[in-house]
Design a protein around this motif. Structure first.
Motif, PDB file in Angstrom:
ATOM      1  N   ASP A   2      -4.321  -0.786  18.027  1.00 39.37           N
ATOM      2  CA  ASP A   2      -3.953   0.442  17.302  1.00 39.37           C
ATOM      3  C   ASP A   2      -4.456   1.650  18.079  1.00 39.37           C
ATOM      4  OD1 ASP A   2      -2.886  -1.113  15.276  1.00 39.37           O
ATOM      5  OD2 ASP A   2      -4.818  -1.226  14.228  1.00 39.37           O
ATOM      6  N   THR A   3      -3.533   2.348  18.756  1.00 43.33           N
ATOM      7  CA  THR A   3      -3.911   3.558  19.495  1.00 43.33           C
ATOM      8  C   THR A   3      -3.683   4.820  18.668  1.00 43.33           C
ATOM      9  OG1 THR A   3      -1.708   3.677  20.479  1.00 43.33           O
ATOM     10  CG2 THR A   3      -3.403   2.509  21.728  1.00 43.33           C
TER      11      THR A   3
ATOM     12  N   LEU B 205     -17.990   0.336  16.520  1.00 43.95           N
ATOM     13  CA  LEU B 205     -17.621  -0.519  17.648  1.00 43.95           C
ATOM     14  C   LEU B 205     -16.260  -1.176  17.403  1.00 43.95           C
ATOM     15  CD1 LEU B 205     -21.069  -2.144  18.476  1.00 43.95           C
ATOM     16  CD2 LEU B 205     -19.806  -0.484  19.848  1.00 43.95           C
ATOM     17  N   ARG B 206     -16.035  -1.653  16.183  1.00 43.91           N
ATOM     18  CA  ARG B 206     -14.734  -2.259  15.885  1.00 43.91           C
ATOM     19  C   ARG B 206     -13.601  -1.226  16.032  1.00 43.91           C
ATOM     20  NH1 ARG B 206     -15.178  -7.243  13.441  1.00 43.91           N
ATOM     21  NH2 ARG B 206     -17.281  -7.758  12.673  1.00 43.91           N
ATOM     22  N   TYR B 207     -13.879  -0.009  15.587  1.00 46.34           N
ATOM     23  CA  TYR B 207     -12.849   1.049  15.624  1.00 46.34           C
ATOM     24  C   TYR B 207     -12.456   1.374  17.067  1.00 46.34           C
ATOM     25  CZ  TYR B 207     -10.588   5.531  14.577  1.00 46.34           C
ATOM     26  OH  TYR B 207      -9.701   6.573  14.477  1.00 46.34           O
TER      27      TYR B 207
ATOM     28  N   SER C 177     -17.821  -6.825  23.029  1.00 48.74           N
ATOM     29  CA  SER C 177     -17.795  -6.412  21.629  1.00 48.74           C
ATOM     30  C   SER C 177     -18.051  -7.579  20.696  1.00 48.74           C
ATOM     31  CB  SER C 177     -16.440  -5.771  21.308  1.00 48.74           C
ATOM     32  OG  SER C 177     -16.256  -4.610  22.087  1.00 48.74           O
ATOM     33  N   HIS C 178     -17.485  -8.737  20.984  1.00 45.35           N
ATOM     34  CA  HIS C 178     -17.698  -9.899  20.103  1.00 45.35           C
ATOM     35  C   HIS C 178     -19.177 -10.246  20.021  1.00 45.35           C
ATOM     36  CE1 HIS C 178     -13.607 -10.809  19.131  1.00 45.35           C
ATOM     37  NE2 HIS C 178     -13.242 -10.907  20.428  1.00 45.35           N
TER      38      HIS C 178
ATOM     39  N   GLU D  83      -7.475  10.570   8.372  1.00 41.24           N
ATOM     40  CA  GLU D  83      -8.415   9.990   7.408  1.00 41.24           C
ATOM     41  C   GLU D  83      -9.256   8.908   8.077  1.00 41.24           C
ATOM     42  OE1 GLU D  83     -10.505   9.676   4.104  1.00 41.24           O
ATOM     43  OE2 GLU D  83      -8.779  11.040   4.221  1.00 41.24           O
ATOM     44  N   GLU D  84      -8.629   8.084   8.931  1.00 36.51           N
ATOM     45  CA  GLU D  84      -9.363   7.037   9.636  1.00 36.51           C
ATOM     46  C   GLU D  84     -10.313   7.646  10.673  1.00 36.51           C
ATOM     47  OE1 GLU D  84      -6.582   3.195   9.934  1.00 36.51           O
ATOM     48  OE2 GLU D  84      -5.572   5.036  10.596  1.00 36.51           O
ATOM     49  N   GLU D  85      -9.856   8.733  11.340  1.00 36.34           N
ATOM     50  CA  GLU D  85     -10.735   9.414  12.284  1.00 36.34           C
ATOM     51  C   GLU D  85     -11.968   9.973  11.577  1.00 36.34           C
ATOM     52  OE1 GLU D  85     -10.572  10.832  16.066  1.00 36.34           O
ATOM     53  OE2 GLU D  85     -10.445   8.684  15.605  1.00 36.34           O
TER      54      GLU D  85
END
Length: 599
Positions: free
Chosen positions: A437-438, A429-431, A396-397, A443-445
């Motif tokens: 945070d599981t 990708l960050r999400y 990911s980085h 709202e975030e979804e």
């Protein structure tokens, strides 16, 4: 001996049970001796009452039939014609008497041989007498008998009621003409038709009632008796006592007694009233007969108690040996298990609780072994998951840096769409790669889904649209991360990319069953085939373990279902799949209704 009892479970069990048996038998013996008298008295009373009830029923039926017979004659027009006949009118007397005989007397007497005679007497001197053939009781009314001789004739009045008289009648003879004294119940009444006064009398033999009393038979010394309201004996098992007066003390006890049984001069008396009369049916049982049963029960109780104690001690000794032997084997196996060996099992013998305990212990060892294996596999799986996450984080980085470079180059060349696409992909990708945070808010979804839809619109234009129906309050409800986007992607993959037709995806959220949140993802595609739908529904209904995760993780629906079930153990949680009425597919996500981390 005391040391042996303390060190042996078998002797402890034997001592305790034998001690309890002795105490119980002693208590039973004392209670039996004290309470037997009352119990037997109650049994005798109940038994007597039952027999007397049947005897009373027979006597009442016998008495009622004869009363109805008397009333039928007394109320007949033939009897009225007989009373109206003039003195010396032999034709009218014979005609009316003959009519009564044919219509009433002969049919009744044919089935009631206890009727000895039917007599009619008019104060003008007319008299007619029906004499029973006397086949059963061998009693015939004397030929020289006349009602004018009866002493009670002048005592009768025009009361309109039938009178019952009982006595030892001497008006009858046996089959060869010898005078016989026999107990008789006489129904008699005075009548008046016009200015003519007359009498009707019917003699009923009391011998059938004696037979009814003989059937009671509660003991050799017991006796059954029927008395009138004045205490005069009407019927007795001993014919010679008919007409006697019962003791006045017994009459007083009968009037004072609150129940149907009482004691009088060391005798138990059971009293029942004869229906439709003022008579009483009594059964008198001497207490000595009742006491014989008490002494017999006491002696038998002692003998049975001693025999039972001996046999019980022997059986307890044998049974306790069987139980303690198997318990020793179980203790030996437990010690082996305590030493670290889980492969040794107890030999199960019998079907009682000890055998069930041994079987349960064996099953417990099996589960411990299975749990150890599963724990080992689970740790291996967790290590693989951690390594996979670390690898994904490393990858990911690199991707973040590459996407940031693409965004910078797009901005330098005024390519806004390319830049926004790179930002949306970077956000996604960050999400998904943030493993800290599981749990997120809806709202975030939706924000994650918005980035995904932006990329789709770049690829497909306005061919794919998303409608979201959700209240602001529900947007603050928490859920697992990355639940919705995989199903939206699945709808496009199996819908638009197959058919090429425009697709609308509708996303709704609502409270379900008061304590749950239901998220519905519905598309207007062709839908899942029936065979595939049924297969999915069966797999969703099965319980899934860690061992199955690798196999199921290749199937998106089952993967999400597994994640929900593992994180939310409450009932009803998970994924549902069904066809919509329009032909598309409806995916349902059921989660506990939680907000800000609270249920």
């Amino acid at each position: 001996m005391l040391r042996l009892i303390r060190s042996s479970l078998r002797w402890k069990l034997l001592t305790v049970i034998v001690s309890i048996l002795i105490l119980v038998l002693a208590a039973v013996g004392v209670f039996s001796f004290v309470d037997t008298s009352r119990t037997i008295q109650s049994d005798v009373e109940r038994f007597s009452s039952q027999i007397m009830k049947q005897a009373n029923l027979n006597f009442s039926r016998y008495n009622r039939d004869n009363e109805q017979f008397f009333v039928s004659i007394g109320g007949s027009t033939e009897f009225a014609d007989w009373l109206k006949a003039d003195v010396g009118d032999r034709y009218e007397l014979f005609r009316s008497y003959r009519a009564m005989e044919q219509k009433y007397i002969d049919p009744f007497v044919r089935f009631h041989p206890e009727v000895l005679s039917v007599r009619m007497y008019n104060e003008n001197g007319n008299e007619s007498i029906y004499r029973s053939p006397g086949v059963k009781y061998n009693l015939i009314l004397r030929t020289d008998y006349s009602m004018a001789q009866e002493s009670w004739l002048k005592e009768l009045t025009l009361s309109g009621r039938m009178v019952r008289l009982t006595n030892q009648s001497s008006h009858y003879t046996d089959g060869i003409g010898r005078p016989v004294k026999t107990p008789v119940l006489t129904f008699v009444q005075k009548f008046q038709y016009g200015n003519r006064d007359g009498y009707l009398a019917v003699d009923i033999s009391l011998m059938p009632t004696q037979e009814i009393l003989q059937e009671i038979g509660l003991g050799q010394e017991s006796e059954g008796v029927i008395v009138d309201q004045n205490g005069k004996i009407i019927v007795h098992q001993n014919v010679g006592r008919i007409g006697e007066q019962i003791p006045s003390g017994l009459m007083e006890e009968m009037s004072r007694a609150e129940s149907s049984s009482f004691f009088y001069e060391n005798q138990m008396v059971v009293d029942q009233r004869v229906p439709d009369t003022d008579w009483h049916m009594l059964v008198i049982v001497p207490y000595e007969e009742v006491a014989q049963s008490i002494y017999r029960v006491k002696n038998m109780t002692i003998l049975i108690a001693i025999a039972g104690l001996v046999v019980s001690t022997l059986l307890i000794f044998l049974v306790s040996g069987s139980i303690t032997k198997r318990l020793k084997e179980l203790r030996k196996t437990i010690k082996v298990t305590d030493a670290g060996r889980f492969d040794v099992r107890v030999e199960v013998k019998g079907t009682d609780e000890v055998a069930e305990l041994a079987g349960t212990y064996n099953r417990l060892l099996d589960r411990i072994e299975s749990s150890i294996r599963e724990m080992t596999e689970s740790r291996v799986f967790q290590q693989e998951a951690v390594l996979s996450a670390l690898q994904a984080q490393i990858n990911s980085h690199f991707l973040y840096n590459a996407l940031e470079s693409i965004n910078s180059m797009a901005n330098l060349n005024d390519q806004e769409d390319i830049g926004r696409t790179a930002v949306a992909l970077s956000n996604m990708l960050r999400y998904t790669s943030n493993y800290q945070d599981t749990v997120v808010t809806l709202e975030e979804e939706l924000s994650h889904l918005k980035d995904y839809m932006y990329i789709l619109n770049i690829l497909y234009g306005d061919e794919i649209s998303l409608d979201v129906e959700m209240t602001d309050e529900l947007r603050r409800v928490t859920c697992l991360k990355a639940l919705i986007q995989p199903f939206v992607e699945n709808s496009i993959k199996h819908g638009y990319e197959v058919t090429g037709e425009k697709m609308t995806i509708r996303l709704t959220a609502a409270v379900w069953n008061e304590r749950y949140l239901r998220i519905a993802i519905q598309d207007n595609g062709e839908g899942i085939p029936e065979s595939k739908l049924e297969e999915l529904q069966q797999m969703l209904a099965q319980e899934v373990t860690d061992r199955d995760y690798k196999r199921l993780s290749r199937i998106g629906i089952l993967n999400v279902h597994y994640r929900i079930r593992m994180f939310y153990p409450q009932a009803h949680t998970g994924v549902t799949v069904e066809r919509s009425e329009e032909g598309g597919t409806i995916i349902g996500l059921i989660l506990p209704l939680q907000q800000g981390g609270a249920a």
